[in-house]
Design a protein around this motif. Structure first.
Motif, PDB file in Angstrom:
ATOM      1  N   GLU A  93     -11.462  -4.332  -0.458  1.00  0.00           N
ATOM      2  CA  GLU A  93     -11.857  -3.143  -1.220  1.00  0.00           C
ATOM      3  C   GLU A  93     -10.610  -2.554  -1.900  1.00  0.00           C
ATOM      4  N   ARG A  94      -9.533  -2.457  -1.137  1.00  0.00           N
ATOM      5  CA  ARG A  94      -8.289  -1.921  -1.695  1.00  0.00           C
ATOM      6  C   ARG A  94      -7.717  -2.857  -2.758  1.00  0.00           C
ATOM      7  N   MET A  95      -7.854  -4.171  -2.525  1.00  0.00           N
ATOM      8  CA  MET A  95      -7.348  -5.115  -3.517  1.00  0.00           C
ATOM      9  C   MET A  95      -8.043  -4.872  -4.859  1.00  0.00           C
ATOM     10  N   ALA A 195      -1.736   1.864  -5.502  1.00  0.00           N
ATOM     11  CA  ALA A 195      -2.064   0.436  -5.598  1.00  0.00           C
ATOM     12  C   ALA A 195      -1.033  -0.385  -4.846  1.00  0.00           C
ATOM     13  N   LYS A 196      -1.481  -1.512  -4.282  1.00  0.00           N
ATOM     14  CA  LYS A 196      -0.547  -2.399  -3.597  1.00  0.00           C
ATOM     15  C   LYS A 196      -0.079  -3.406  -4.632  1.00  0.00           C
ATOM     16  N   THR A 197       0.970  -3.043  -5.340  1.00  0.00           N
ATOM     17  CA  THR A 197       1.484  -3.867  -6.435  1.00  0.00           C
ATOM     18  C   THR A 197       3.001  -3.953  -6.315  1.00  0.00           C
ATOM     19  N   ASN A 200       5.987  -1.242  -7.021  1.00  0.00           N
ATOM     20  CA  ASN A 200       6.270  -0.149  -6.085  1.00  0.00           C
ATOM     21  C   ASN A 200       7.362  -0.530  -5.097  1.00  0.00           C
ATOM     22  N   TYR A 201       7.359  -1.793  -4.682  1.00  0.00           N
ATOM     23  CA  TYR A 201       8.303  -2.230  -3.659  1.00  0.00           C
ATOM     24  C   TYR A 201       9.676  -2.512  -4.266  1.00  0.00           C
ATOM     25  N   ALA A 202       9.669  -3.068  -5.494  1.00  0.00           N
ATOM     26  CA  ALA A 202      10.936  -3.280  -6.201  1.00  0.00           C
ATOM     27  C   ALA A 202      11.656  -1.942  -6.359  1.00  0.00           C
ATOM     28  N   GLU A 231       5.215  12.023   1.600  1.00  0.00           N
ATOM     29  CA  GLU A 231       4.248  11.034   1.138  1.00  0.00           C
ATOM     30  C   GLU A 231       4.007   9.931   2.183  1.00  0.00           C
ATOM     31  N   GLU A 232       4.953   9.031   2.322  1.00  0.00           N
ATOM     32  CA  GLU A 232       4.772   7.943   3.278  1.00  0.00           C
ATOM     33  C   GLU A 232       6.117   7.280   3.538  1.00  0.00           C
ATOM     34  N   VAL A 233       6.109   6.293   4.439  1.00  0.00           N
ATOM     35  CA  VAL A 233       7.333   5.564   4.775  1.00  0.00           C
ATOM     36  C   VAL A 233       7.314   4.254   3.984  1.00  0.00           C
ATOM     37  N   GLY A 234       8.436   3.533   3.940  1.00  0.00           N
ATOM     38  CA  GLY A 234       8.553   2.270   3.210  1.00  0.00           C
ATOM     39  C   GLY A 234       7.288   1.428   3.182  1.00  0.00           C
ATOM     40  N   SER A 235       6.793   1.022   4.348  1.00  0.00           N
ATOM     41  CA  SER A 235       5.573   0.223   4.370  1.00  0.00           C
ATOM     42  C   SER A 235       4.600   0.745   5.423  1.00  0.00           C
ATOM     43  N   MET A 236       4.622   2.069   5.578  1.00  0.00           N
ATOM     44  CA  MET A 236       3.708   2.690   6.546  1.00  0.00           C
ATOM     45  C   MET A 236       3.282   4.062   6.047  1.00  0.00           C
ATOM     46  N   ASN A 237       2.111   4.480   6.477  1.00  0.00           N
ATOM     47  CA  ASN A 237       1.732   5.881   6.337  1.00  0.00           C
ATOM     48  C   ASN A 237       2.322   6.644   7.513  1.00  0.00           C
ATOM     49  N   ILE A 238       2.344   7.966   7.421  1.00  0.00           N
ATOM     50  CA  ILE A 238       3.044   8.738   8.443  1.00  0.00           C
ATOM     51  C   ILE A 238       2.156   9.839   9.033  1.00  0.00           C
ATOM     52  N   ILE A 255       0.022   7.789  -2.839  1.00  0.00           N
ATOM     53  CA  ILE A 255       0.213   7.206  -1.507  1.00  0.00           C
ATOM     54  C   ILE A 255      -0.706   6.005  -1.343  1.00  0.00           C
ATOM     55  N   LEU A 256      -0.214   4.971  -0.650  1.00  0.00           N
ATOM     56  CA  LEU A 256      -1.086   3.828  -0.379  1.00  0.00           C
ATOM     57  C   LEU A 256      -2.115   4.213   0.690  1.00  0.00           C
ATOM     58  N   PRO A 257      -3.402   3.996   0.418  1.00  0.00           N
ATOM     59  CA  PRO A 257      -4.425   4.311   1.421  1.00  0.00           C
ATOM     60  C   PRO A 257      -4.473   3.227   2.485  1.00  0.00           C
ATOM     61  N   GLY A 258      -3.703   3.397   3.530  1.00  0.00           N
ATOM     62  CA  GLY A 258      -3.555   2.367   4.558  1.00  0.00           C
ATOM     63  C   GLY A 258      -4.829   2.154   5.362  1.00  0.00           C
ATOM     64  N   VAL A 259      -5.079   0.897   5.684  1.00  0.00           N
ATOM     65  CA  VAL A 259      -6.220   0.561   6.538  1.00  0.00           C
ATOM     66  C   VAL A 259      -5.943   1.080   7.951  1.00  0.00           C
ATOM     67  N   THR A 260      -4.697   0.974   8.390  1.00  0.00           N
ATOM     68  CA  THR A 260      -4.343   1.477   9.718  1.00  0.00           C
ATOM     69  C   THR A 260      -4.460   3.005   9.737  1.00  0.00           C
ATOM     70  N   ARG A 261      -4.011   3.649   8.669  1.00  0.00           N
ATOM     71  CA  ARG A 261      -4.154   5.107   8.531  1.00  0.00           C
ATOM     72  C   ARG A 261      -5.613   5.512   8.705  1.00  0.00           C
ATOM     73  N   THR A 300       2.104   4.218  10.530  1.00  0.00           N
ATOM     74  CA  THR A 300       0.993   3.293  10.747  1.00  0.00           C
ATOM     75  C   THR A 300       0.962   2.245   9.646  1.00  0.00           C
ATOM     76  N   GLY A 301       0.784   1.004  10.032  1.00  0.00           N
ATOM     77  CA  GLY A 301       0.706  -0.059   9.037  1.00  0.00           C
ATOM     78  C   GLY A 301       0.318  -1.367   9.699  1.00  0.00           C
ATOM     79  N   THR A 302      -0.202  -2.277   8.936  1.00  0.00           N
ATOM     80  CA  THR A 302      -0.657  -3.555   9.469  1.00  0.00           C
ATOM     81  C   THR A 302       0.473  -4.300  10.188  1.00  0.00           C
ATOM     82  N   ALA A 303       1.655  -4.286   9.578  1.00  0.00           N
ATOM     83  CA  ALA A 303       2.767  -5.054  10.147  1.00  0.00           C
ATOM     84  C   ALA A 303       3.158  -4.515  11.515  1.00  0.00           C
TER      85      ALA A 303
HETATM   86  C1  LIG Z   1       3.663   1.535   0.943  1.00  0.00           C
HETATM   87  C2  LIG Z   1       2.775   1.272   2.114  1.00  0.00           C
HETATM   88  N1  LIG Z   1       2.184   2.311   2.730  1.00  0.00           N
HETATM   89  C3  LIG Z   1       1.374   2.135   3.788  1.00  0.00           C
HETATM   90  C4  LIG Z   1       1.101   0.880   4.297  1.00  0.00           C
HETATM   91  C5  LIG Z   1       0.159   0.722   5.438  1.00  0.00           C
HETATM   92  O1  LIG Z   1      -1.074   0.153   5.016  1.00  0.00           O
HETATM   93  P1  LIG Z   1      -1.961  -0.717   5.981  1.00  0.00           P
HETATM   94  O2  LIG Z   1      -2.242   0.141   7.186  1.00  0.00           O
HETATM   95  O3  LIG Z   1      -3.201  -1.040   5.227  1.00  0.00           O
HETATM   96  O4  LIG Z   1      -1.194  -1.921   6.354  1.00  0.00           O
HETATM   97  C6  LIG Z   1       1.716  -0.228   3.693  1.00  0.00           C
HETATM   98  C7  LIG Z   1       1.565  -1.575   4.193  1.00  0.00           C
HETATM   99  O5  LIG Z   1       0.672  -2.263   4.184  1.00  0.00           O
HETATM  100  C8  LIG Z   1       2.545  -0.031   2.575  1.00  0.00           C
HETATM  101  O6  LIG Z   1       3.119  -1.063   1.952  1.00  0.00           O
END
Ligand SMILES: Cc1ncc(COP(=O)(O)O)c(C=O)c1O
Ligand SMILES: Cc1ncc(COP(=O)(O)O)c(C=O)c1O
Lengths: 364, 364
Positions: A93-95, A195-197, A200-202, A231-238, A255-261, A300-303
């Motif tokens: 859905e997020r993709m 968006a997970k694009t 954003n990470y670059a 907002e959020e952490v590098g690859s996690m919501n907070i 903010i990325l809408p995290g699935v773990t969030r 919170t994040g998948t990783a």
């Molecule tokens: C910028 C960012 N925020 C939050 C998350 C957490 O999202 P999710 O819980 O879907 O992994 C991620 C990683 O996936 C991320 O890259």
């Protein structure tokens, strides 16, 4: 798109890495999934092929104008041998939300979940089963048009690659140190932050390496407009536990809408805990900490699933959270989520999906 | 890095496209330049090889975390047969500024200019010579590490590809229609707006296609914080002739510092015209237009050189500029710049560099 997925057998399989040496995203399995898009045919030719290099024209859009989206989810091996995915529909859905923002043609979400299941079934021997380990699944789409001049690509490739992983931050339950970034900005409303694009990470690397040089693990981003709101952490919501409530920044477009969030919020509510999704100023947060009201902080994040934060720095202010240890709620969330993900705990909210190896088996 | 550039001969050369059919970025020449970076060796193994696909691991950084920078400049064929580059050092300087922001190791600017010259010398037969035509040069760098987990790549590839081009917007001197975007945002201070990196362009596609659907050629971006101040156009900087002065948005960290912008400012000053680099609110601009003080609007960029703007729309307000025709100053700037670039006009400011074919000739 009720297309059948063809299978191309590899001549030789790789030696699997040592279970103790996995790290994150270093090893890749024997196969990958691939599917192409053209204006005429739409998404077509889905196939599972031996993992290997992709060959692209040097003028391909991805190398110049960055049209890309990706996802990240995991397959877990349960104690009883079952293979479980955690809310794969949420990732798809997020993709599609990411695709819409990046002018990439939508995918058939159900079909790609099916493709993920087939690929995981083929690679089932690669799923590690030690605590904290899983098979990381990375679907991504790239624009492949070989033409310069800024324009949306007319051709795309969707790939899915798999990597057996340990925990993201080494020992995932040891609290991390976080630096509040006040110069660089990750995203702003109207941009692509939700968006997970790849872009954003670059854009985030500079702040991330700066924080590491200063002795921190991760960056906590502030909003791009006022540099005031979390907002959020590098690859996690907070998340912040303030007295008996839990606060997390509201989804605001950057903010990325995290699935773990989303799952953490649902679990907390399920447990009767008050969760507030709101605008949180860093100033207010540090005030709360001063008054001893900030009890726990976790990402919170998948990783990493749940990553407790032990230490926060913003300008000249520092906070040691929960005495630098893992808080009770963080631990409970981690245990519950990983419990559900690995089938150890009852899946009351219906979040896991089983990969049936027989059913998903592909014909050669 | 005083390395020598090796040359790998192609088995067969391509048929050159029709001079009348060039378009922009559709055809590529027979050869490309390639150079690799590793932590151990730095930038190494520079070579000119047949133009062809590059092969990358599907886990390569560029596909996931978008570490990329690029440049765009042109080689012109003068009437007397000389081959001229326009301020290539400026592009290389900007490439290194982009590299610094994107955590990409710096290049040796002089060496890459040398590489460009060698490649252009090899491909001299590809330089078209009709008015408005040139050989577009696209250097770019991509991160190639095959590992997931957000991190700066430890391996990179620099490539240079060449494309014979006509004018960017078809007939470049027919005024374009521009739409002031008030929802989507291109960049914000603290982000990567000043860098020439793919993510900026991916983020811009949505607004660009929206503007085309509404019948416009290009988007005029406003600042990401207040949505009030004018930044730049899709792939051009923007200038306004207000009475006898020329205004352009100041470089503020979110605008690309265009080489053409810099050259236009220098030319105008050279001609004794007052140029103001300042913060320009869209409201003020439309007020100036109402009072008949807005005489000309034009975009500047390598692709289009000078692109007159005939029509501007912002919310419910519309402006027809210079009666929808090409203004005198826009025309003079276009003629002067293209005159210098193609050696027709005296290069008083020392902007062109000749590519000496004999000297640059590579041994096979
Ligand atoms: C910028 C960012 N925020 C939050 C998350 C957490 O999202 P999710 O819980 O879907 O992994 C991620 C990683 O996936 C991320 O890259
Ligand atoms: C976003 C953007 N702004 C401005 C420009 C103009 O820069 P230059 O004059 O160096 O081509 C370009 C194109 O190169 C661009 O992509």
């Amino acid at each position: 798109m009720g297309q059948s997925i063809t299978f191309h057998k590899a001549d030789q399989l790789k030696k699997k890495p040592d279970a103790g040496q996995l790290g994150f995203g270093k090893y890749f399995t024997d196969y990958m999934f691939e599917m192409d898009y053209t204006l005429e045919k739409g998404w077509h030719d889905p196939k599972i092929v031996p993992y290997g290099p992709i060959s692209l024209d040097p003028a391909a859009t991805i190398f110049h104008y960055g049209q890309e989206v990706f996802e990240g989810l995991k397959a877990y091996r349960a104690e009883d041998g079952r293979i479980l995915l955690f809310r794969p529909n949420k990732n798809m859905e997020r993709m599609n939300q990411s695709c819409a923002r990046l002018n990439i043609p939508k995918i058939d979400e159900k079909f790609v979940v099916k493709a993920i299941k087939k690929l995981v079934a083929v690679e089932q021997d690669w799923i590690p089963n030690q605590p904290g380990q899983s098979l990381y699944i990375r679907p991504f789409i790239i624009g492949t048009d070989a033409a310069l001049g800024v324009h949306p690509s007319s051709m795309y490739k969707l790939l899915i690659i798999l990597s057996p992983v340990g925990s993201y931050f080494g020992n995932s339950m040891s609290p991390v140190k976080i630096y509040v970034e006040d110069e660089y900005v990750r995203a702003v409303k109207g941009g692509v932050g939700f968006a997970k694009t790849s872009g954003n990470y670059a854009a985030s690397l500079k702040a991330q390496t700066k924080s590491e040089e200063l002795g921190f693990d991760q960056v906590l981003w502030l909003d791009g407009v006022e540099h005031k709101y979390i907002e959020e952490v590098g690859s996690m919501n907070i998340f912040f536990k303030i007295d008996d409530e839990v606060w997390t920044p509201a989804l605001n477009g950057s903010i990325l809408p995290g699935v773990t969030r989303n799952s953490v919020i649902a679990l907390l509510k399920h447990w009767g805990i008050t969760v507030k999704e709101k605008r949180i100023s860093v100033k207010k947060l540090f005030k709360k900490a001063e008054k001893q009201q900030l009890k726990e902080v976790f990402g919170t994040g998948t990783a990493a699933v749940i990553s407790p934060v032990g230490f926060l720095k913003w300008e000249d202010h520092v906070i040691k959270v929960a005495n630098g240890e893992t808080g009770k709620l963080s631990k409970k969330l981690y245990d519950t989520l990983t419990g559900i993900q690995t089938g150890k705990q009852k899946d009351e909210l219906g979040w896991t999906e089983e990969v049936k190896v027989e059913k998903e088996k592909v014909t050669e």
